[in-house]
Scaffold this active site. Structure first.
Site, PDB file in Angstrom:
ATOM      1  N   TYR A   1       4.584   6.386   9.696  1.00 50.83           N
ATOM      2  CA  TYR A   1       3.668   5.446   9.495  1.00 50.83           C
ATOM      3  C   TYR A   1       4.587   4.351   8.756  1.00 50.83           C
ATOM      4  O   TYR A   1       4.493   3.307   9.115  1.00 50.83           O
ATOM      5  CB  TYR A   1       2.725   5.817   8.705  1.00 50.83           C
ATOM      6  CG  TYR A   1       1.395   4.941   8.494  1.00 50.83           C
ATOM      7  CD1 TYR A   1       0.492   4.980   9.049  1.00 50.83           C
ATOM      8  CD2 TYR A   1       1.402   3.903   7.697  1.00 50.83           C
ATOM      9  CE1 TYR A   1      -0.649   4.204   9.226  1.00 50.83           C
ATOM     10  CE2 TYR A   1       0.429   2.822   7.826  1.00 50.83           C
ATOM     11  CZ  TYR A   1      -0.821   3.068   8.382  1.00 50.83           C
ATOM     12  OH  TYR A   1      -1.783   2.263   8.206  1.00 50.83           O
TER      13      TYR A   1
ATOM     14  N   PRO B   1      -3.185   0.212  19.252  1.00 52.60           N
ATOM     15  CA  PRO B   1      -2.956  -0.188  17.977  1.00 52.60           C
ATOM     16  C   PRO B   1      -2.739   0.830  16.744  1.00 52.60           C
ATOM     17  O   PRO B   1      -2.264   0.309  15.806  1.00 52.60           O
ATOM     18  CB  PRO B   1      -4.047  -1.225  17.714  1.00 52.60           C
ATOM     19  CG  PRO B   1      -5.264  -0.505  18.715  1.00 52.60           C
ATOM     20  CD  PRO B   1      -4.112  -0.118  19.833  1.00 52.60           C
TER      21      PRO B   1
ATOM     22  N   HIS C   1       1.010  -1.196   0.003  1.00 51.55           N
ATOM     23  CA  HIS C   1      -0.138   0.081   0.022  1.00 51.55           C
ATOM     24  C   HIS C   1       0.975   1.253   0.011  1.00 51.55           C
ATOM     25  O   HIS C   1       1.736   1.386   0.734  1.00 51.55           O
ATOM     26  CB  HIS C   1      -0.951   0.213   1.365  1.00 51.55           C
ATOM     27  CG  HIS C   1      -2.032  -1.098   1.130  1.00 51.55           C
ATOM     28  ND1 HIS C   1      -3.027  -0.977   2.222  1.00 51.55           N
ATOM     29  CD2 HIS C   1      -2.233  -1.997   0.230  1.00 51.55           C
ATOM     30  CE1 HIS C   1      -3.911  -1.948   1.912  1.00 51.55           C
ATOM     31  NE2 HIS C   1      -3.530  -2.598   0.816  1.00 51.55           N
TER      32      HIS C   1
ATOM     33  N   TYR D   1      -8.957   5.283   7.819  1.00 51.82           N
ATOM     34  CA  TYR D   1      -8.885   5.722   9.337  1.00 51.82           C
ATOM     35  C   TYR D   1     -10.043   6.611   9.448  1.00 51.82           C
ATOM     36  O   TYR D   1      -9.735   7.710   8.885  1.00 51.82           O
ATOM     37  CB  TYR D   1      -7.580   6.171   9.995  1.00 51.82           C
ATOM     38  CG  TYR D   1      -6.523   5.122   9.883  1.00 51.82           C
ATOM     39  CD1 TYR D   1      -5.759   4.722   8.711  1.00 51.82           C
ATOM     40  CD2 TYR D   1      -6.060   4.673  11.062  1.00 51.82           C
ATOM     41  CE1 TYR D   1      -4.772   3.906   8.802  1.00 51.82           C
ATOM     42  CE2 TYR D   1      -5.286   3.866  11.131  1.00 51.82           C
ATOM     43  CZ  TYR D   1      -4.689   3.319  10.067  1.00 51.82           C
ATOM     44  OH  TYR D   1      -3.415   2.478  10.319  1.00 51.82           O
TER      45      TYR D   1
ATOM     46  N   LYS E   1       2.242  -0.331  15.159  1.00 48.47           N
ATOM     47  CA  LYS E   1       3.676  -0.162  15.355  1.00 48.47           C
ATOM     48  C   LYS E   1       4.138  -1.367  16.033  1.00 48.47           C
ATOM     49  O   LYS E   1       5.563  -1.566  16.144  1.00 48.47           O
ATOM     50  CB  LYS E   1       4.033   1.098  16.145  1.00 48.47           C
ATOM     51  CG  LYS E   1       4.122   2.496  15.260  1.00 48.47           C
ATOM     52  CD  LYS E   1       5.064   2.411  14.235  1.00 48.47           C
ATOM     53  CE  LYS E   1       5.143   3.444  13.125  1.00 48.47           C
ATOM     54  NZ  LYS E   1       5.482   2.872  11.686  1.00 48.47           N
TER      55      LYS E   1
HETATM   56  C1  DHB Z   1      -4.043  -2.789  11.269  1.00 45.34           C
HETATM   57  C2  DHB Z   1      -4.304  -2.548  12.727  1.00 45.34           C
HETATM   58  C3  DHB Z   1      -3.903  -1.275  12.801  1.00 45.34           C
HETATM   59  O1  DHB Z   1      -3.675  -0.623  14.128  1.00 45.34           O
HETATM   60  C4  DHB Z   1      -3.276  -0.074  11.875  1.00 45.34           C
HETATM   61  O2  DHB Z   1      -3.207   0.914  12.209  1.00 45.34           O
HETATM   62  C5  DHB Z   1      -3.274  -0.913  10.699  1.00 45.34           C
HETATM   63  C6  DHB Z   1      -3.804  -1.688  10.324  1.00 45.34           C
HETATM   64  C7  DHB Z   1      -4.517  -4.173  10.699  1.00 45.34           C
HETATM   65  O3  DHB Z   1      -4.494  -5.108  11.621  1.00 45.34           O
HETATM   66  O4  DHB Z   1      -4.145  -4.634   9.715  1.00 45.34           O
END
Ligand code: DHB
Length: 399
Positions: free
Chosen positions: A389, A297, A76, A206, A301
């Site tokens: 990111y 999450p 991506h 997001y 990271k």
């Molecule tokens: C996923 C989890 C995340 O917290 C994130 O920011 C992006 C992707 C995932 O589980 O794919």
């Protein structure tokens, strides 16, 4: 009866950190044993993150773990940020000079690593119990455990790596008073689902919605993963599948776009916390991954930090055990913590910018929107998000 044996590095935990450490050490001719209290099936099935920074991908590739990831991973080049009913694209490749991320589930990395280690004849002891570490004041720490058949083992090691997660035994085995911790709890959790339906988006969405955050991510071209912000102490029984889809439609929906629904194969609620324990080392006991630090999450990271810790650790242990050079082990904790604190800030920032405070904080909500507007309108602000990111600390493994 206790069976005594010897290895160079005793590794507690067969998650991505412990397994990758064992793999990297083997590339340098260093032997290790991995002990894990769960079963192999459990380790290969537990749903965790699924997003790899460019540096993590490059590392796995460079050490010979890229084959299935390159075939099945989804690359991506950006994400969507959604708020106030608008969806905006951030182009990471443009912003960072070509950086990207890859969707490849942690479970798949764990499967690849277990397969590789067992094929190489390595020892991974699953379903062990009563694991402990001792003799930490000497140069030969001892790892003790009971194997799945009930036999007690005592392994004399040159070093022990605690890759045993937040609830593991290694952090608590450090001398009293050594470890300091810094922590923040968030007043919300994530309800995560896996759904057997093709993702409704090419890149992750997001979404900051007045009724709570939502994230649309994916695992494969046929499997979607979605998350909803829910109250911190939420009961999963309050979320039948129909309610989950209704809420996802509500928080992710924009005119002209459709969220496809499908059978939910898995659902779970996870709390959100920031936690850092330091130093990450006492003499020959080293902590790596969730044993030393937890991030919320948002921004994905956790897995990347775990892979980075053990890459640093594998190099440091190689230098110590093969050349008698302690410089890298002495620097281990500080080297890792620089990255850990950067990721801790980024994860806290993404989390705070996108989640709705349950205390209905009008001032805080206006700040979030102002910050999101800044990120989508200023190239400098967008680049800050993009480089964090995609990961901007270099991670290398020289052949
Ligand atoms: C996923 C989890 C995340 O917290 C994130 O920011 C992006 C992707 C995932 O589980 O794919």
């Amino acid at each position: 009866m206790t069976v005594s044996s010897r290895t160079q590095v005793g590794i507690v935990g067969a998650g991505p950190a412990g397994l990758l450490l064992s793999y990297l050490l083997a590339l340098r001719g260093i032997d290790s044993i991995v002990v894990e209290n769960r079963s192999r099936a459990y380790c290969e099935a537990r749903q965790r993150a699924g997003l790899l920074e460019a540096g993590s991908v490059e590392l796995l590739r460079s050490v010979g773990l890229g084959e299935r990831m390159d075939a099945e991973g989804l690359e991506h080049g950006g994400i969507y940020l959604q708020f106030e009913g608008e969806r905006h694209h951030l182009d990471f490749r443009d912003l960072t000079g070509g950086r990207w991320v890859t969707i490849y589930a942690q479970t798949e990395i764990v499967k690849d690593l277990i397969q590789a280690r067992l094929a190489a004849g390595a020892t991974i002891e699953f379903e062990v119990s009563d694991t402990s570490v001792a003799g930490l004041d000497a140069d030969r720490p001892v790892l003790r455990y009971t194997d799945s058949a009930g036999t007690r083992h005592q392994v004399s090691c040159d070093a022990i790596a605690g890759c045993d997660g937040f609830h593991g035994v290694c952090r608590d085995s450090m001398p009293p008073g050594l470890i300091q911790t810094a922590e923040r709890e968030y007043p919300y959790s994530w309800l995560g689902i896996l759904a057997s339906v093709a993702p409704s988006t090419d890149e992750l969405i997001y979404s900051r919605h007045p009724d709570g955050f939502a994230l649309h991510t994916m695992r494969t071209r046929q499997v979607s993963r979605l998350y909803l912000q829910v109250p911190a102490d939420e009961d999963i029984d309050r979320w039948p599948d129909e309610r989950i889809w209704t809420e996802l439609q509500h928080r992710l929906g924009i005119p002209g776009w459709e969220l496809k629904e499908g059978p939910i194969s898995e659902k779970a609620i996870s709390p959100m916390r920031s936690f850092v324990a330091y130093p990450m080392r006492y003499r020959r006991l080293f902590l790596a991954g969730d044993a030393a630090h937890i991030v919320p999450p948002t921004g994905a990271k956790g897995l990347n930090l775990a892979l980075a810790d053990v890459t640093v650790l594998a190099k440091a242990l190689t230098s110590l055990l093969q050349e008698g050079d302690a410089d890298l082990v002495d620097a281990y904790s500080d080297t890792c913590l620089a990255r850990v604190w950067r990721a801790t800030h980024f994860s806290w920032w993404m989390t705070s910018m996108l989640h709705v405070d349950p205390n209905r904080d009008e001032f805080g909500a206006a700040l979030q929107i102002a910050q999101l507007r800044y990120v989508i309108s200023s190239r400098a602000a967008a680049t800050t998000l993009a480089e964090n990111y995609t990961g901007y600390f270099r991670l290398t493994w020289e052949p």
